[in-house]
Design a protein around this motif. Structure first.
Motif, PDB file in Angstrom:
ATOM      1  N   ARG A  85      12.729  -1.071  44.534  1.00  0.00           N
ATOM      2  CA  ARG A  85      11.353  -1.483  44.783  1.00  0.00           C
ATOM      3  C   ARG A  85      10.941  -0.973  46.165  1.00  0.00           C
ATOM      4  O   ARG A  85      11.445  -1.432  47.190  1.00  0.00           O
ATOM      5  CB  ARG A  85      11.196  -2.990  44.697  1.00  0.00           C
ATOM      6  CG  ARG A  85       9.809  -3.477  45.090  1.00  0.00           C
ATOM      7  CD  ARG A  85       9.387  -4.708  44.320  1.00  0.00           C
ATOM      8  NE  ARG A  85       9.141  -4.398  42.918  1.00  0.00           N
ATOM      9  CZ  ARG A  85       8.785  -5.318  42.008  1.00  0.00           C
ATOM     10  NH1 ARG A  85       8.660  -6.588  42.367  1.00  0.00           N
ATOM     11  NH2 ARG A  85       8.570  -4.974  40.756  1.00  0.00           N
ATOM     12  N   THR A 112       8.317  -0.526  49.195  1.00  0.00           N
ATOM     13  CA  THR A 112       7.216  -1.296  49.759  1.00  0.00           C
ATOM     14  C   THR A 112       6.731  -0.641  51.043  1.00  0.00           C
ATOM     15  O   THR A 112       7.511  -0.019  51.780  1.00  0.00           O
ATOM     16  CB  THR A 112       7.642  -2.743  50.073  1.00  0.00           C
ATOM     17  OG1 THR A 112       8.728  -2.724  51.003  1.00  0.00           O
ATOM     18  CG2 THR A 112       8.071  -3.472  48.805  1.00  0.00           C
ATOM     19  N   ASP A 129       3.053  -0.849  54.032  1.00  0.00           N
ATOM     20  CA  ASP A 129       1.772  -1.427  54.420  1.00  0.00           C
ATOM     21  C   ASP A 129       0.787  -0.330  54.796  1.00  0.00           C
ATOM     22  O   ASP A 129       1.141   0.616  55.524  1.00  0.00           O
ATOM     23  CB  ASP A 129       1.938  -2.359  55.626  1.00  0.00           C
ATOM     24  CG  ASP A 129       2.743  -3.604  55.290  1.00  0.00           C
ATOM     25  OD1 ASP A 129       2.893  -3.912  54.089  1.00  0.00           O
ATOM     26  OD2 ASP A 129       3.232  -4.252  56.232  1.00  0.00           O
ATOM     27  N   THR A 151      -0.034  -5.378  46.179  1.00  0.00           N
ATOM     28  CA  THR A 151       0.505  -6.682  45.838  1.00  0.00           C
ATOM     29  C   THR A 151      -0.574  -7.742  46.014  1.00  0.00           C
ATOM     30  O   THR A 151      -1.742  -7.437  46.214  1.00  0.00           O
ATOM     31  CB  THR A 151       1.702  -7.005  46.741  1.00  0.00           C
ATOM     32  OG1 THR A 151       1.241  -7.130  48.096  1.00  0.00           O
ATOM     33  CG2 THR A 151       2.757  -5.898  46.684  1.00  0.00           C
ATOM     34  N   ARG A 155      -0.831  -4.406  51.277  1.00  0.00           N
ATOM     35  CA  ARG A 155       0.601  -4.306  51.032  1.00  0.00           C
ATOM     36  C   ARG A 155       0.832  -3.727  49.645  1.00  0.00           C
ATOM     37  O   ARG A 155       0.329  -4.261  48.653  1.00  0.00           O
ATOM     38  CB  ARG A 155       1.276  -5.664  51.182  1.00  0.00           C
ATOM     39  CG  ARG A 155       1.231  -6.144  52.615  1.00  0.00           C
ATOM     40  CD  ARG A 155       2.313  -7.115  52.951  1.00  0.00           C
ATOM     41  NE  ARG A 155       2.494  -7.179  54.389  1.00  0.00           N
ATOM     42  CZ  ARG A 155       2.843  -8.255  55.073  1.00  0.00           C
ATOM     43  NH1 ARG A 155       3.046  -9.389  54.428  1.00  0.00           N
ATOM     44  NH2 ARG A 155       3.008  -8.204  56.372  1.00  0.00           N
ATOM     45  N   TYR A 156       1.605  -2.631  49.597  1.00  0.00           N
ATOM     46  CA  TYR A 156       1.778  -1.879  48.363  1.00  0.00           C
ATOM     47  C   TYR A 156       3.258  -1.836  47.964  1.00  0.00           C
ATOM     48  O   TYR A 156       4.145  -1.948  48.807  1.00  0.00           O
ATOM     49  CB  TYR A 156       1.260  -0.454  48.540  1.00  0.00           C
ATOM     50  CG  TYR A 156      -0.240  -0.384  48.651  1.00  0.00           C
ATOM     51  CD1 TYR A 156      -1.028  -0.039  47.559  1.00  0.00           C
ATOM     52  CD2 TYR A 156      -0.875  -0.681  49.857  1.00  0.00           C
ATOM     53  CE1 TYR A 156      -2.419   0.024  47.662  1.00  0.00           C
ATOM     54  CE2 TYR A 156      -2.255  -0.630  49.969  1.00  0.00           C
ATOM     55  CZ  TYR A 156      -3.028  -0.280  48.862  1.00  0.00           C
ATOM     56  OH  TYR A 156      -4.402  -0.238  48.964  1.00  0.00           O
ATOM     57  N   GLN A 157       3.470  -1.648  46.673  1.00  0.00           N
ATOM     58  CA  GLN A 157       4.826  -1.494  46.164  1.00  0.00           C
ATOM     59  C   GLN A 157       4.834  -0.534  44.987  1.00  0.00           C
ATOM     60  O   GLN A 157       3.803  -0.313  44.330  1.00  0.00           O
ATOM     61  CB  GLN A 157       5.416  -2.840  45.738  1.00  0.00           C
ATOM     62  CG  GLN A 157       4.774  -3.451  44.509  1.00  0.00           C
ATOM     63  CD  GLN A 157       5.392  -4.796  44.141  1.00  0.00           C
ATOM     64  OE1 GLN A 157       5.760  -5.588  45.002  1.00  0.00           O
ATOM     65  NE2 GLN A 157       5.500  -5.052  42.845  1.00  0.00           N
TER      66      GLN A 157
END
Length: 271
Positions: A10, A12, A14, A47, A52-54
């Motif tokens: 995963r 992640t 910003d 998210t 904030r991304y994933q």
């Protein structure tokens, strides 16, 4: 910590505005570059927290991967990396054995224990050669000789050989014999070998002796102590003493472990 081959990572990151605040971007893209240079672009999602991304990436190759995030509206970028273990990394003990020796009763430190076990295995093999059985391929460069030396011992068996010299004789593994302890390869019927050769062979030990297993446990315990305070492992007055740094290993190997490994230590110039 490294991921297992085939596991999902995963990713992640910003997205930050010029003033440093988290900001939802107009577009977001992430690129994963594998060790062989191939790339993949998993779909990034924001998210529940704005900015904030994933993205999820399924590993397909062992080694170091780089991760590149790029956003627009606002323009922002971020680069990261992660490592992936080989499918069967050499390990002198199981996670359960390592956890038990360190007196761990839960799984909170499992990832770190696994990494220290792999480091311990590498350290032990510097003394005694490969321990966990595996297949290696190497190029042996020579013109002609009655014997040629493989670089890793113990050498369990030859599994493949290719002549790299144009017009040179073709050999099969049945034509050759290898000395397990020295790694010397010769013609089974005698005579001169002509090279260079690409040799594939199995290395390691089918049975790991108690002194090697015990030395690995001492090294693991010694390295684990580095989590309990700053700096390198310190000299002490117990089984984990390190009187002098060892070439290439510094203060990583306690005296007691060195003594246990001595009966199986590689001769100078071998391995």
């Amino acid at each position: 910590m490294p991921f297992d081959l085939g596991a999902t990572v995963r990713l992640t990151a910003d997205c930050l505005a010029p003033d440093g605040t988290l900001t939802t971007a107009t577009t977001a893209a992430v690129t994963v570059t594998a060790p062989d240079g191939t790339t993949a672009s998993p779909t990034p999602d924001e998210t529940g927290s704005p900015g904030r991304y994933q993205a999820d990436y399924v590993t397909t190759a062992a080694g170091r991967h780089t991760v590149r995030w790029v956003w627009s509206g606002p323009a922002h970028a971020y680069t990261d990396m992660f490592d992936v273990r080989e499918a069967a990394p050499p390990a002198l003990m199981s996670l359960a054995d390592g956890r038990r020796h360190l007196k761990k009763t839960d799984t909170a430190d499992d990832d770190e224990i696994r990494e220290w076990i792999e480091a311990t295995t590498r350290a032990v093999e510097q003394f005694v050669g490969p321990v966990t059985p595996r297949t290696v391929t190497e190029t042996v460069r020579f013109t002609s000789a009655r014997t040629v030396a493989l670089t890793q011992v113990p050498a369990l068996e030859l599994t493949g050989v290719i002549t790299l010299r144009s017009g040179g004789p073709a050999y099969t593994v049945d034509d050759l014999e290898v000395d397990k302890d020295t790694g010397l390869v010769s013609l089974a019927g005698g005579g001169v070998l002509y090279g260079p050769l690409s040799v594939t062979y199995r290395v390691g030990r089918l049975v790991v002796s108690a002194n090697i297993r015990s030395a690995a446990k001492i090294i693991l315990q010694h390295l684990w102590r580095t989590r309990q305070g700053p700096g390198r492992p310190q000299r002490g007055t117990d089984d984990y003493d390190v009187n002098e740094p060892l070439p290439g290993l510094g203060f990583a190997i306690p005296n007691r472990a060195v003594q246990l490994l001595d009966p199986d230590r590689l001769p100078p110039g071998v391995g």
